[in-house]
Write a protein that holds these residues in place. Structure first.
Motif, PDB file in Angstrom:
ATOM      1  N   SER A   1       0.725   9.415   0.661  1.00  5.29           N
ATOM      2  CA  SER A   1      -0.511   8.714   1.013  1.00  5.29           C
ATOM      3  C   SER A   1      -0.307   7.226   0.796  1.00  5.29           C
ATOM      4  CB  SER A   1      -1.671   9.168   0.120  1.00  5.29           C
ATOM      5  OG  SER A   1      -1.959  10.524   0.304  1.00  5.29           O
TER       6      SER A   1
ATOM      7  N   GLU B   1     -12.536  -0.668   3.037  1.00  7.02           N
ATOM      8  CA  GLU B   1     -11.635   0.046   2.130  1.00  7.02           C
ATOM      9  C   GLU B   1     -11.007   1.190   2.917  1.00  7.02           C
ATOM     10  OE1 GLU B   1     -11.854   2.819  -1.837  1.00  7.02           O
ATOM     11  OE2 GLU B   1     -13.263   1.157  -1.673  1.00  7.02           O
ATOM     12  N   GLN B   2      -9.676   1.288   2.847  1.00  8.52           N
ATOM     13  CA  GLN B   2      -8.985   2.284   3.651  1.00  8.52           C
ATOM     14  C   GLN B   2      -7.765   2.837   2.939  1.00  8.52           C
ATOM     15  OE1 GLN B   2      -6.085   1.123   6.521  1.00  8.52           O
ATOM     16  NE2 GLN B   2      -6.736  -1.024   6.410  1.00  8.52           N
ATOM     17  N   TYR B   3      -7.416   4.066   3.309  1.00 10.86           N
ATOM     18  CA  TYR B   3      -6.129   4.652   2.959  1.00 10.86           C
ATOM     19  C   TYR B   3      -5.883   5.832   3.877  1.00 10.86           C
ATOM     20  CZ  TYR B   3      -8.553   8.274   0.184  1.00 10.86           C
ATOM     21  OH  TYR B   3      -9.364   9.297  -0.229  1.00 10.86           O
TER      22      TYR B   3
ATOM     23  N   PRO C   1      -5.243   2.994  -1.616  1.00  8.69           N
ATOM     24  CA  PRO C   1      -6.471   2.363  -1.137  1.00  8.69           C
ATOM     25  C   PRO C   1      -6.306   0.838  -1.148  1.00  8.69           C
ATOM     26  CG  PRO C   1      -6.977   4.102  -2.707  1.00  8.69           C
ATOM     27  CD  PRO C   1      -5.485   3.891  -2.754  1.00  8.69           C
ATOM     28  N   HIS C   2      -6.736   0.217  -0.050  1.00 10.28           N
ATOM     29  CA  HIS C   2      -6.575  -1.231   0.081  1.00 10.28           C
ATOM     30  C   HIS C   2      -7.576  -1.785   1.089  1.00 10.28           C
ATOM     31  CE1 HIS C   2      -4.084   0.466   3.301  1.00 10.28           C
ATOM     32  NE2 HIS C   2      -4.197  -0.687   3.925  1.00 10.28           N
ATOM     33  N   ARG C   3      -7.647  -3.121   1.119  1.00  9.62           N
ATOM     34  CA  ARG C   3      -8.468  -3.858   2.075  1.00  9.62           C
ATOM     35  C   ARG C   3      -7.623  -4.975   2.670  1.00  9.62           C
ATOM     36  NH1 ARG C   3     -12.748  -3.815  -2.026  1.00  9.62           N
ATOM     37  NH2 ARG C   3     -14.385  -2.476  -1.258  1.00  9.62           N
TER      38      ARG C   3
ATOM     39  N   ASP D   1       0.815  -1.220   0.000  1.00 11.88           N
ATOM     40  CA  ASP D   1       0.000   0.000   0.000  1.00 11.88           C
ATOM     41  C   ASP D   1       0.851   1.273   0.000  1.00 11.88           C
ATOM     42  OD1 ASP D   1       0.966   0.126   2.608  1.00 11.88           O
ATOM     43  OD2 ASP D   1      -0.997   0.381   3.526  1.00 11.88           O
TER      44      ASP D   1
END
Length: 121
Positions: free
Chosen positions: A49, A92-94, A52-54, A18
């Motif tokens: 940054s 989903e996060q970043y 975006p990933h899971r 990420d």
């Protein structure tokens, strides 16, 4: 006692999928400790940054220094030193670093982090 001690400062840092710089502090597959989670120190430099990933598991962040915005399933939350944040499994996060100092945080992943269980979006 040495089987329960690790000089974590000597663990090499690496760039995770990420795009976060990680240093694994405790991981059951690398340290032979009977734990079901992993602990890492993470860093995003000024202007950086994460992607975006899971993750298949849940993740808990504890902020050591700096500021950032975390985005969880599209919702933004500002994080500062001393804050704690739960990222649910499959969310989903970043993270976007903010301000003029690097963002340093601890990550606890349960079950323990595995590269093949992280989906980059």
């Amino acid at each position: 006692m040495s089987q329960y001690f690790k000089a974590a400062r000597e663990s090499p840092a690496f760039l995770a999928g990420d795009a976060t710089l990680l240093q694994e502090i405790a991981h059951p597959l690398k340290d032979s400790w009977p734990i079901g989670y992993s602990l890492a120190k993470a860093q995003l430099d000024v202007g950086q940054s994460s992607l975006p990933h899971r993750l298949k598991g849940s993740e808990l962040y504890y902020v050591l220094s700096g500021e950032a915005s975390i985005f969880i399933n599209g919702q933004e939350q500002l994080l500062q030193a001393g804050d704690c944040c739960l990222v649910p499994a499959q969310a989903e996060q970043y993270v976007e670093q903010k301000g003029d100092t690097p963002f340093h945080f601890l990550c606890i992943v349960e079950p323990y982090w595995q590269e093949d269980e992280e989906d980059i979006l």
